[in-house]
Motif scaffolding. Structure first.
Motif, PDB file in Angstrom:
ATOM      1  N   LEU A 171       0.846  -1.189   0.000  1.00 13.30           N
ATOM      2  CA  LEU A 171       0.000   0.000   0.000  1.00 13.30           C
ATOM      3  C   LEU A 171       0.886   1.245   0.000  1.00 13.30           C
ATOM      4  O   LEU A 171       1.869   1.305   0.738  1.00 13.30           O
ATOM      5  N   PHE A 172       0.515   2.227  -0.806  1.00 11.01           N
ATOM      6  CA  PHE A 172       1.299   3.444  -0.930  1.00 11.01           C
ATOM      7  C   PHE A 172       0.459   4.643  -0.505  1.00 11.01           C
ATOM      8  O   PHE A 172      -0.514   5.004  -1.173  1.00 11.01           O
ATOM      9  N   GLY A 173       0.832   5.240   0.632  1.00  9.00           N
ATOM     10  CA  GLY A 173       0.107   6.386   1.151  1.00  9.00           C
ATOM     11  C   GLY A 173      -0.730   6.013   2.364  1.00  9.00           C
ATOM     12  O   GLY A 173      -1.858   5.559   2.223  1.00  9.00           O
ATOM     13  N   VAL A 174      -0.161   6.187   3.561  1.00 12.80           N
ATOM     14  CA  VAL A 174      -0.851   5.772   4.784  1.00 12.80           C
ATOM     15  C   VAL A 174      -1.596   6.961   5.400  1.00 12.80           C
ATOM     16  O   VAL A 174      -1.285   7.424   6.495  1.00 12.80           O
ATOM     17  N   GLY A 175      -2.569   7.481   4.643  1.00  9.66           N
ATOM     18  CA  GLY A 175      -3.439   8.529   5.172  1.00  9.66           C
ATOM     19  C   GLY A 175      -4.650   7.897   5.830  1.00  9.66           C
ATOM     20  O   GLY A 175      -4.597   6.738   6.268  1.00  9.66           O
ATOM     21  N   SER A 176      -5.752   8.631   5.882  1.00  7.85           N
ATOM     22  CA  SER A 176      -6.949   8.094   6.522  1.00  7.85           C
ATOM     23  C   SER A 176      -7.505   6.886   5.775  1.00  7.85           C
ATOM     24  O   SER A 176      -7.851   5.871   6.388  1.00  7.85           O
ATOM     25  N   LEU A 177      -7.566   6.964   4.440  1.00 11.86           N
ATOM     26  CA  LEU A 177      -8.068   5.841   3.660  1.00 11.86           C
ATOM     27  C   LEU A 177      -7.087   4.679   3.679  1.00 11.86           C
ATOM     28  O   LEU A 177      -7.473   3.521   3.884  1.00 11.86           O
TER      29      LEU A 177
END
Length: 215
Positions: free
Chosen positions: A94-100
């Motif tokens: 997974l790339f991008g550990v924001g809220s989603l």
């Protein structure tokens, strides 16, 4: 039971592929209620799709039903899970550990559908070196090294829109073969790369538009 699989699976229309998981979930619920057989008519009533369409969709997986009895539930569940790729476990980054992205890391249910996230990448120092739901978070600069140590061909894209193409290029250059794109940006990839766009914002736009007509 592999004889139920259709060798022409690559010719299945995308709308059919999108409906088959609905049928699978419905069939599993019927099995939990003690049903041994299920018909196209029974499935159609649950998913609100014409029985003829259900039967046509199921014809692609080439599983035989019995007249006036229906499909053997166990056989149908097996062939659908096999056909859809839910039995084999596919590893993903997974790339991008924001809220989603964080929510997807917390979703252990993905493994029931054949997807296991084995690592995540971000640039924020406070996240790098930590874990979410047992999944390690690495700095994006370490992607190539981590990729070399893992057999992963799926990338889940949940980065901010202004980094979507840049991150996609990095993923593809590093060996990712399929991208599950959650951003509203339409990424550009080589022809041999699989892309599945799942924009929550696009679905919201459709819902809001339809809502306007019934108010």
């Amino acid at each position: 039971m592999d004889q139920y699989l259709n060798k022409y699976a690559d010719k299945v229309p995308e709308p059919t592929l999108q409906r088959l998981p609905w049928y699978l979930s419905t069939i599993k619920l019927m099995k939990e209620k003690g049903e041994a057989y299920v018909s196209s008519t029974q499935i159609s009533k649950q998913v609100n799709i014409e029985a003829s369409q259900v039967a046509k969709d199921l014809s692609y997986v080439n599983v035989a039903g019995r007249t006036r009895v229906g499909y053997d539930i166990d056989a149908l569940i097996h062939v659908l899970e096999k056909f859809l790729g839910f039995i084999e476990l596919h590893k993903a980054f997974l790339f991008g550990v924001g809220s989603l992205g964080g929510a997807l890391l917390h979703d252990s249910g993905l493994s029931h559908f054949g997807l296991k996230i084995v690592g995540a990448f971000d640039v924020r120092a406070e996240l790098v070196g930590t874990q979410i739901n047992g999944i390690p978070i690495y700095h994006i600069d370490d992607f190539e090294k981590v990729m070399a140590d893992n057999r992963v061909n799926i990338g889940i894209l949940t980065v901010p829109i202004n980094h979507a193409q840049e991150m996609t290029d990095k993923m593809v250059a590093g060996g990712i073969k399929a991208v599950w794109n959650f951003t509203p940006f339409r990424i550009v990839v080589p022809e041999d790369i699989v892309v599945q766009n799942t924009s929550l914002y696009a679905h919201l736009a459709v819902m809001f538009n339809r809502l306007n007509f019934i108010q």
